[in-house]
Motif scaffolding. Structure first.
Motif, PDB file in Angstrom:
ATOM      1  N   THR A 121      -4.044  -1.262  11.918  1.00  0.00           N
ATOM      2  CA  THR A 121      -3.327  -0.928  10.775  1.00  0.00           C
ATOM      3  C   THR A 121      -4.232  -0.698   9.450  1.00  0.00           C
ATOM      4  OG1 THR A 121      -1.458  -2.548  11.167  1.00  0.00           O
ATOM      5  CG2 THR A 121      -1.497  -1.746   8.882  1.00  0.00           C
ATOM      6  N   MET A 122      -3.950   0.817   8.915  1.00  0.00           N
ATOM      7  CA  MET A 122      -4.832   1.288   7.864  1.00  0.00           C
ATOM      8  C   MET A 122      -3.822   1.288   6.466  1.00  0.00           C
ATOM      9  SD  MET A 122      -6.611   4.621   9.434  1.00  0.00           S
ATOM     10  CE  MET A 122      -7.382   4.935   7.983  1.00  0.00           C
TER      11      MET A 122
ATOM     12  N   ARG B 195      -8.981   5.399  -3.271  1.00  0.00           N
ATOM     13  CA  ARG B 195      -9.142   4.231  -4.320  1.00  0.00           C
ATOM     14  C   ARG B 195      -9.216   2.892  -3.781  1.00  0.00           C
ATOM     15  NH1 ARG B 195      -5.586   7.768  -7.974  1.00  0.00           N
ATOM     16  NH2 ARG B 195      -3.712   6.936  -6.883  1.00  0.00           N
ATOM     17  N   ALA B 196      -8.382   2.668  -2.488  1.00  0.00           N
ATOM     18  CA  ALA B 196      -8.464   1.497  -1.787  1.00  0.00           C
ATOM     19  C   ALA B 196      -8.163   1.696  -0.554  1.00  0.00           C
ATOM     20  CB  ALA B 196      -7.472   0.488  -2.484  1.00  0.00           C
ATOM     21  N   LEU B 197      -8.773   1.039   0.425  1.00  0.00           N
ATOM     22  CA  LEU B 197      -8.727   0.836   1.969  1.00  0.00           C
ATOM     23  C   LEU B 197      -8.768  -0.342   2.556  1.00  0.00           C
ATOM     24  CD1 LEU B 197     -10.860   4.031   3.056  1.00  0.00           C
ATOM     25  CD2 LEU B 197      -8.467   3.954   3.021  1.00  0.00           C
TER      26      LEU B 197
ATOM     27  N   ALA C  66      -2.158  11.707  -4.852  1.00  0.00           N
ATOM     28  CA  ALA C  66      -1.314  12.392  -3.913  1.00  0.00           C
ATOM     29  C   ALA C  66      -1.791  13.264  -2.775  1.00  0.00           C
ATOM     30  CB  ALA C  66      -0.222  13.198  -4.655  1.00  0.00           C
ATOM     31  N   PRO C  67      -2.807  13.987  -3.020  1.00  0.00           N
ATOM     32  CA  PRO C  67      -3.269  14.859  -1.900  1.00  0.00           C
ATOM     33  C   PRO C  67      -3.975  13.898  -0.829  1.00  0.00           C
ATOM     34  CG  PRO C  67      -4.044  15.707  -4.061  1.00  0.00           C
ATOM     35  CD  PRO C  67      -3.284  14.484  -4.323  1.00  0.00           C
TER      36      PRO C  67
ATOM     37  N   ALA D  52       0.704  -1.329   0.142  1.00  0.00           N
ATOM     38  CA  ALA D  52       0.010  -0.053   0.095  1.00  0.00           C
ATOM     39  C   ALA D  52       0.832   1.222   0.027  1.00  0.00           C
ATOM     40  CB  ALA D  52      -0.950  -0.078   1.170  1.00  0.00           C
ATOM     41  N   PRO D  53       0.606   2.291  -0.815  1.00  0.00           N
ATOM     42  CA  PRO D  53       1.062   3.536  -0.875  1.00  0.00           C
ATOM     43  C   PRO D  53       1.401   4.212   0.416  1.00  0.00           C
ATOM     44  CG  PRO D  53      -0.290   3.445  -2.629  1.00  0.00           C
ATOM     45  CD  PRO D  53      -0.640   2.200  -1.895  1.00  0.00           C
TER      46      PRO D  53
END
Length: 163
Positions: free
Chosen positions: A122-123, A102-104, A129-130, A19-20
């Motif tokens: 954990t998330m 977009r994804a969680l 980017a924002p 995940a980013p």
């Protein structure tokens, strides 16, 4: 998808390491992993009693899903991906009216420690980017919300086990 919600990417458990944005919060409480798990997974409707950011929560699809509403009105429709009593509870957000993600994916991991349980939340998220910047900047606020929620849960569980 529920009316007014937009669909998110359907990630799986392997999204956590890639995940980013990955935020991890942990604390120890004087409650057993089994008691904490029951509050997380079996008493979904009870979340507003201890997690004050949650205004309503309900289990759906015979426990395979959840619908959550936060202060401010944000809604989430979720799918439970892992439910291991006393160990972990993981859910993916399938739809929300929150802008950006977009994804969680979220995981509550429970580990026995002397006198209680280590609770780790954990998330994992993806978005433009924002959103990624906002989540990183919001880490302190999320940490405070988590600490308050876990302290509230500890008090609630202590009252429920007091004779």
């Amino acid at each position: 998808m529920a009316r007014g919600l937009r669909s998110l990417r359907r990630v799986e458990l392997d999204f956590f390491p890639s995940a980013p944005v990955r935020l991890v919060f942990a604390d120890e409480i004087a409650a057993t992993p089994e008691a904490v798990y029951r509050a997380l997974a079996d008493d979904v409707a009870g979340w507003p009693r201890w997690f004050t950011a949650v205004t309503s929560a309900r289990s759906t699809r015979q426990g395979a899903g959840r619908e959550i509403r936060l202060k401010g009105g944000t809604r989430f429709v979720e799918t439970v991906l892992a439910a291991e009593p006393g160990v972990r509870y993981v859910y993916r957000v399938d739809g929300t009216d929150a802008p950006g993600p977009r994804a969680l994916l979220e995981e509550w991991r429970l580990t026995p420690v002397p006198g209680g349980c280590r609770v780790q939340w954990t998330m994992a998220a993806d978005g433009p980017a924002p959103l990624r910047i906002a989540m990183r900047l919001g880490r302190r606020g999320l940490a405070r919300a988590f600490a308050k929620a876990v302290a509230n849960l500890e008090r609630l569980l202590a009252r429920s086990t007091t004779p």
